[in-house]
Design a protein around this motif. Sequence first.
Motif, PDB file in Angstrom:
ATOM      1  N   UNK A 185       0.619  -1.239  -0.175  1.00 36.08           N
ATOM      2  CA  UNK A 185       0.205  -0.042   0.498  1.00 36.08           C
ATOM      3  C   UNK A 185       0.766   1.343   0.459  1.00 36.08           C
ATOM      4  N   UNK A 186       0.155   2.175  -0.377  1.00 38.13           N
ATOM      5  CA  UNK A 186       0.778   3.636  -1.168  1.00 38.13           C
ATOM      6  C   UNK A 186       0.241   4.400  -0.010  1.00 38.13           C
ATOM      7  N   UNK A 187       0.681   4.964   1.226  1.00 38.59           N
ATOM      8  CA  UNK A 187      -0.175   6.038   2.130  1.00 38.59           C
ATOM      9  C   UNK A 187       0.578   7.481   2.257  1.00 38.59           C
ATOM     10  N   UNK A 188      -0.906   8.158   2.862  1.00 34.88           N
ATOM     11  CA  UNK A 188      -0.434   9.881   2.555  1.00 34.88           C
ATOM     12  C   UNK A 188      -0.851   9.329   5.090  1.00 34.88           C
ATOM     13  N   UNK A 189      -0.333  10.990   5.231  1.00 31.73           N
ATOM     14  CA  UNK A 189      -0.774  10.699   6.420  1.00 31.73           C
ATOM     15  C   UNK A 189      -0.485  12.268   6.920  1.00 31.73           C
ATOM     16  N   UNK A 190      -1.500  12.461   8.189  1.00 35.60           N
ATOM     17  CA  UNK A 190      -0.862  13.800   8.693  1.00 35.60           C
ATOM     18  C   UNK A 190      -1.498  13.697  10.260  1.00 35.60           C
ATOM     19  N   UNK A 191      -0.615  13.636  11.100  1.00 33.62           N
ATOM     20  CA  UNK A 191      -0.858  13.608  12.922  1.00 33.62           C
ATOM     21  C   UNK A 191      -1.785  14.910  13.261  1.00 33.62           C
TER      22      UNK A 191
ATOM     23  N   UNK B 214       4.101   8.011   2.228  1.00 36.74           N
ATOM     24  CA  UNK B 214       5.020   6.199   2.736  1.00 36.74           C
ATOM     25  C   UNK B 214       4.391   5.758   1.534  1.00 36.74           C
ATOM     26  N   UNK B 215       5.601   4.120   0.731  1.00 35.37           N
ATOM     27  CA  UNK B 215       4.894   2.982  -0.444  1.00 35.37           C
ATOM     28  C   UNK B 215       6.206   2.511  -0.435  1.00 35.37           C
ATOM     29  N   UNK B 216       5.330   1.817  -0.567  1.00 35.73           N
ATOM     30  CA  UNK B 216       5.113   0.108  -0.325  1.00 35.73           C
ATOM     31  C   UNK B 216       5.417  -0.307   0.674  1.00 35.73           C
ATOM     32  N   UNK B 217       4.647  -0.581   1.617  1.00 31.97           N
ATOM     33  CA  UNK B 217       4.435  -0.652   2.089  1.00 31.97           C
ATOM     34  C   UNK B 217       3.768  -2.271   2.894  1.00 31.97           C
ATOM     35  N   UNK B 218       4.411  -2.928   2.892  1.00 32.50           N
ATOM     36  CA  UNK B 218       3.758  -4.787   3.004  1.00 32.50           C
ATOM     37  C   UNK B 218       3.506  -5.047   4.865  1.00 32.50           C
ATOM     38  N   UNK B 219       2.668  -5.721   4.912  1.00 32.22           N
ATOM     39  CA  UNK B 219       2.476  -6.810   5.871  1.00 32.22           C
ATOM     40  C   UNK B 219       3.618  -7.069   7.077  1.00 32.22           C
ATOM     41  N   UNK B 220       4.499  -7.819   6.295  1.00 33.31           N
ATOM     42  CA  UNK B 220       5.122  -8.322   7.114  1.00 33.31           C
ATOM     43  C   UNK B 220       6.923  -7.625   7.702  1.00 33.31           C
ATOM     44  N   UNK B 221       6.462  -5.962   6.882  1.00 31.04           N
ATOM     45  CA  UNK B 221       7.482  -5.379   7.091  1.00 31.04           C
ATOM     46  C   UNK B 221       6.902  -4.413   7.623  1.00 31.04           C
ATOM     47  N   UNK B 222       6.059  -4.072   9.151  1.00 30.53           N
ATOM     48  CA  UNK B 222       5.041  -3.227   9.216  1.00 30.53           C
ATOM     49  C   UNK B 222       5.778  -1.528   9.930  1.00 30.53           C
ATOM     50  N   UNK B 223       6.145  -1.447   9.385  1.00 35.34           N
ATOM     51  CA  UNK B 223       7.251  -0.107   9.994  1.00 35.34           C
ATOM     52  C   UNK B 223       6.533   1.262   8.754  1.00 35.34           C
ATOM     53  N   UNK B 224       6.067   2.521   8.993  1.00 32.85           N
ATOM     54  CA  UNK B 224       5.507   3.673   8.577  1.00 32.85           C
ATOM     55  C   UNK B 224       7.023   4.831   8.690  1.00 32.85           C
ATOM     56  N   UNK B 225       7.195   4.809   7.202  1.00 33.91           N
ATOM     57  CA  UNK B 225       8.325   5.755   7.176  1.00 33.91           C
ATOM     58  C   UNK B 225       7.898   7.571   8.425  1.00 33.91           C
TER      59      UNK B 225
END
Length: 301
Positions: A169-175, A197-208
């Motif tokens: 998944x590719x996402x955008x986020x705001x606090x 934050x792009x290229x997020x996969x379940x097995x490495x669940x970290x968000x830049x």
Amino acid sequence: MKIIKILIFAIIVFLAGFYTHKITGLEKKETVSLGNIAQVEIINTPEEKQPVDTTEVVARIGSRMIRMQEIERMIEKLPEQIKTYVKEGEGKARLIKEYATSEAIYEKGKKLNLLQTPQAKEFVEEMSKQFVIKDMIELELKEKLIVTDQELKLYYETNQKYFTTPGTIDIRFIELVDSAKKDKVINQLKNKEGQKAEGIIKSRPAIIGIGLAKEAVDKLFTENKDAIVGPLEINKKNYIFMIDDKKEEQVRPFDQVKPEVESAYKTQKQDEIVNNFVNKTIEESGLEVLFKPSVKDEEKK
């Protein structure tokens, strides 16, 4: 015996010499003085590329002729990264010199009966054992390591998780600092604002920009593209997310991954063949290990 000579001197000395000295050109003929050992005459090979002449004499030790075919066989035993440097030109000339010198020393050692010392006999016996063991295993594998397309397809079908491209998944986020501004943050995300934050996969669940966020990532993967998600609490902070893109996991076609499938299956089958061979040998030979560890040995663990 050739293996011993090559391993002990030619390869080791060459490796040490090649990497610690800059190779320089040799004269048409060069005599290496070894004192009372021998006089080795080096006959240089031409630097321009020519078909290998297997009858060409490249060095002499008295009446002993070293031919190009012998050198080529020795080169084939060298590591791949070394072969590049010794296949031709100055590198090959240096290798011939090193090899011929090792042969001269070996011949001198034979005359001194050094092969008859207890240490030499023990070493030769140990090397012979290792050679025979290696050959026995290779013969077993040559006979039994046969792989069919049917076997490969079955392995592929039962191990598809290893040949699957994970979903991303590719996402955008705001606090969300102030809950009263939730609608404003959502509008900002819809207007393509926010940290990506792009290229997020379940097995490495970290968000830049956030860090490890397993629960949040799991939640985001349940949503569809363009969904607004949140606020989600991560490390005592609240964030609102928008899913810009979502790709489902995909099993790669067999034809595309066939080389990988074959490599993995052969490795597995090879291990099975070797283990079966070892176990069968143990059974047939009546091998029995009589040693038992003492209580003190176990306590030391």
